[in-house]
Design a protein around this motif. Structure first.
Motif: not given
Length: 407
Positions: A115-116, A259-261, A265-266, A270-272
């Motif tokens: 994603l990054k 915007d979608i990516l 990613l956020a 958060r889950l990580t």
């Protein structure tokens, strides 16, 4: 005391023992025996040749069953080894998925590093579009003014040419009127009248062509000041409002994708982060056999990280056995789907019945079997036969058994 009696010859015939006639032996010439032996040997060779030509060497192959990773995670344990017999739904191992990441994986999130990398790529493309747009805006005014001056001069030349052709047309029309008047008085011949009419028509065509060019050049001169497309020569120039419109559209699409990516990613981060706070929490998922068969290969190892859908085990399906062989054109023309065959194992002579289920496969690599089937040679056809085994033989799972298919 011994007594010797002498008898006459005629009386001795009465006392002679009768002799049995000798049995005649059957004696055949040696050449007949040799010829018969050669005939028997020739017949045996013919029979052996017939049996040999009606059989085709092959091996038993099976469909493949694949045990795949249910989601992205880590292979925890693998309890089955290559060659083990397995049954449908048998537990072959376990799969570990961190609880925090499982939700992200099931929601379709990608790896954070990917994603990054995508966001970096979008930023680079956006910067390139902004730079191209700024350069066009800086140079568009200069370009339009220069292009407008150039096309205005062309338009002025076209106007001058139009005026010249109009003058020639006026002159030719005057000459034509004068020629008509002289022709009525007999001073001009018919040929002279025809030449005057041709000159007038040519002058009229030149005037119309010059008028069309003048109008086109005027339109292009006006369009050059507006930065619009008109013809192929002008549409190759990148400094135009059309080019700016295309760049703005691409820029808006990149912004939407970014915007979608960014949101994805956020959520993944958060889950990580939640997973780091509860690293001991893991979701255990079972790995079960998809077919009744034998473990053909272990693609992954315990502790290895795999993605959703990656293969972990390859299983040979022992309920579906096939024998593939190639035949010539004449034999192929005599076969048909459903025709009976028999597979004879070389090792122990076991015989298993079967039926032809496939004739003339175009691409053998598409067959889902445990071995690569060779492509038939020129003028040959690939035949596939399904071999039927009883429950006892299926339990043996004789994958790779070499034998001969007899038609």
């Amino acid at each position: 005391m011994s007594v010797e009696v002498k008898l006459p010859p005629e009386d001795m015939a009465e006392f002679r023992l009768s002799q049995q006639p000798k049995t005649k032996r059957l004696s055949l010439p040696r050449r007949v025996l040799v010829g018969g032996l050669l005939s028997v040997m020739a017949l045996a060779v013919l029979i052996r040749s017939f049996i040999f030509t009606t059989g085709y060497n092959t091996t038993l192959v099976a469909d493949m069953g694949v045990v795949r990773a249910p989601v992205s995670g880590i292979v925890d344990q693998l309890s089955a080894d290559v060659g083990d017999r397995v049954t449908h739904d048998q537990l072959l191992g376990s799969f570990a998925v961190p609880v925090g990441l499982s939700s992200a994986v099931q929601a379709g999130s990608e790896d954070i590093d990917q994603l990054k990398a995508k966001l970096v790529s979008i930023d680079a493309r956006t910067a390139a579009i902004n730079e191209d747009t700024a350069r066009i805006r800086r140079e568009s005014g200069l370009y339009r003014s220069q292009k407008s001056l150039q096309l205005r001069s062309v338009s002025m030349e076209a106007s001058a040419e139009l005026a010249a052709t109009q003058a020639r047309l006026d002159f030719s029309q005057g000459q034509l009127a004068r020629t008509h008047a002289l022709a009525k008085q007999g001073f001009i011949s018919t040929a002279g009248l025809q030449r005057a009419e041709q000159d007038q028509r040519a002058a009229l065509a030149d005037r119309d062509a010059a008028l069309a060019r003048q109008r086109t050049d005027s339109l292009e001169a006006h369009a050059a000041g507006q930065g619009l497309f008109l013809n192929n020569g002008y549409s190759d120039v990148q400094y135009s409002t059309q080019r700016l419109s295309d760049l703005n559209l691409a820029l808006s699409q990149l912004r939407g994708e970014k915007d979608i990516l960014t949101a994805t990613l956020a959520n993944a981060e958060r889950l990580t982060g939640h997973n780091k706070n509860s690293a001991t929490r893991r979701l255990q998922l079972p790995l079960q056999a998809s077919v009744n068969g034998r473990v053909w290969a272990k693609v992954a190892a315990a502790g290895e990280s795999v993605r959703e859908g990656d293969p972990i085990y390859m299983l040979a399906d022992c309920s579906s056995f096939f024998a593939y062989f190639t035949v010539g054109r004449s034999t192929y023309s005599k076969l048909n789907i459903g025709a009976p065959v028999q597979f004879i194992a070389f090792s122990n002579g076991d015989r298993w019945p079967g039926t032809i289920v496939n004739m003339g496969v175009s691409n053998p690599s598409q067959l889902r079997v445990t071995s690569q089937i060779s492509e038939p040679a020129q003028g040959e056809y690939l035949i596939g036969a399904r071999i039927t085994l009883d429950a006892k033989d299926q339990k043996r799972c004789p994958v790779g058994t070499a034998g001969r298919v007899v038609l």
